[in-house]
Design a protein around this motif. Structure first.
Motif, short mmCIF file in Angstrom:
data_model
loop_
_atom_site.label_atom_id
_atom_site.label_comp_id
_atom_site.label_asym_id
_atom_site.label_seq_id
_atom_site.Cartn_x
_atom_site.Cartn_y
_atom_site.Cartn_z
N LYS A 1 47.96 46.77 36.25
CA LYS A 1 46.58 46.92 36.69
C LYS A 1 45.91 45.55 36.73
CE LYS A 1 47.07 51.38 36.44
NZ LYS A 1 48.25 51.74 37.09
N PRO A 2 45.15 45.28 37.79
CA PRO A 2 44.47 43.98 37.86
C PRO A 2 43.38 43.91 36.80
CG PRO A 2 43.81 45.38 39.68
CD PRO A 2 44.91 46.10 38.96
N SER A 3 43.08 42.72 36.36
CA SER A 3 42.01 42.54 35.40
C SER A 3 40.66 42.69 36.11
CB SER A 3 42.09 41.15 34.76
OG SER A 3 41.77 40.16 35.72
N PHE A 4 39.62 42.92 35.34
CA PHE A 4 38.28 43.04 35.91
C PHE A 4 37.90 41.75 36.64
CE2 PHE A 4 33.58 42.86 35.35
CZ PHE A 4 33.27 43.93 36.18
N LYS A 5 38.27 40.63 36.04
CA LYS A 5 37.96 39.33 36.66
C LYS A 5 38.63 39.22 38.03
CE LYS A 5 38.59 34.38 36.12
NZ LYS A 5 39.14 33.32 35.30
N SER A 6 39.90 39.58 38.12
CA SER A 6 40.58 39.46 39.41
C SER A 6 40.01 40.43 40.43
CB SER A 6 42.09 39.66 39.25
OG SER A 6 42.40 40.98 38.92
N LEU A 7 39.55 41.61 39.98
CA LEU A 7 38.91 42.53 40.91
C LEU A 7 37.63 41.91 41.49
CD1 LEU A 7 39.26 45.95 39.08
CD2 LEU A 7 40.36 45.27 41.21
N LEU A 8 36.87 41.23 40.63
CA LEU A 8 35.65 40.58 41.11
C LEU A 8 35.97 39.40 42.02
CD1 LEU A 8 33.42 40.61 37.91
CD2 LEU A 8 33.21 42.06 39.93
N MET A 9 36.94 38.59 41.61
CA MET A 9 37.26 37.38 42.37
C MET A 9 37.91 37.71 43.71
SD MET A 9 36.05 35.02 40.49
CE MET A 9 36.69 33.52 41.17
N ASP A 10 38.71 38.76 43.78
CA ASP A 10 39.44 39.10 45.00
C ASP A 10 38.76 40.21 45.79
OD1 ASP A 10 41.33 37.26 44.15
OD2 ASP A 10 42.57 38.77 43.18
N GLY A 11 37.59 40.64 45.32
CA GLY A 11 36.89 41.75 45.96
C GLY A 11 36.22 41.35 47.26
N PRO A 12 35.35 42.21 47.74
CA PRO A 12 34.69 41.94 49.03
C PRO A 12 33.79 40.72 48.97
CG PRO A 12 33.71 43.84 47.93
CD PRO A 12 34.91 43.45 47.14
N ASP A 13 33.58 40.13 50.13
CA ASP A 13 32.73 38.96 50.25
C ASP A 13 31.29 39.43 50.41
OD1 ASP A 13 31.59 36.52 50.72
OD2 ASP A 13 32.46 36.27 52.71
N PHE A 14 30.41 38.98 49.53
CA PHE A 14 29.02 39.38 49.58
C PHE A 14 28.14 38.33 50.27
CE2 PHE A 14 30.55 41.82 45.84
CZ PHE A 14 30.33 43.09 46.36
N GLU A 15 28.76 37.43 51.00
CA GLU A 15 28.00 36.42 51.71
C GLU A 15 27.07 37.12 52.70
OE1 GLU A 15 28.75 32.72 54.74
OE2 GLU A 15 30.31 33.24 53.30
N GLY A 16 25.81 36.70 52.70
CA GLY A 16 24.83 37.30 53.59
C GLY A 16 24.13 38.51 52.98
N LEU A 17 24.55 38.94 51.82
CA LEU A 17 23.90 40.07 51.16
C LEU A 17 22.58 39.60 50.57
CD1 LEU A 17 24.14 43.03 50.23
CD2 LEU A 17 25.21 42.17 48.15
#
Length: 78
Positions: free
Chosen positions: A49-65
């Motif tokens: 299972k991926p770590s919480f950190k890797s989920l955040l780092m590899d997750g969707p791009d929030f640029e422009g949000l």
């Protein structure tokens, strides 16, 4: 290999060692059963299972949000 719960309680090392070297060991209690497996086998079966950190780092791009908080009051201020 199959073990009774009574034998498993008294001979835990004899269950763990083959679970690590030979494969899963089944322990029976009445009509119920559990399986003792090595950690490596568990990870292989379930996938790491991926770590919480890797989920955040590899997750969707929030640029422009737009994360700016609205300055309008939520209710009448007296």
């Amino acid at each position: 290999m199959n073990w009774s719960l009574k034998d498993a309680k008294n001979r835990l090392t004899e269950i763990v060692n083959p679970a690590l070297t030979q494969g899963p060991q089944r322990v029976n209690r009445g009509g119920d059963s559990v399986v003792v497996i090595s950690w490596d086998e568990y990870v292989r079966m379930t996938g790491e299972k991926p770590s919480f950190k890797s989920l955040l780092m590899d997750g969707p791009d929030f640029e422009g949000l737009d994360l700016e908080r609205s300055q309008t009051p939520m209710r009448e201020v007296e």
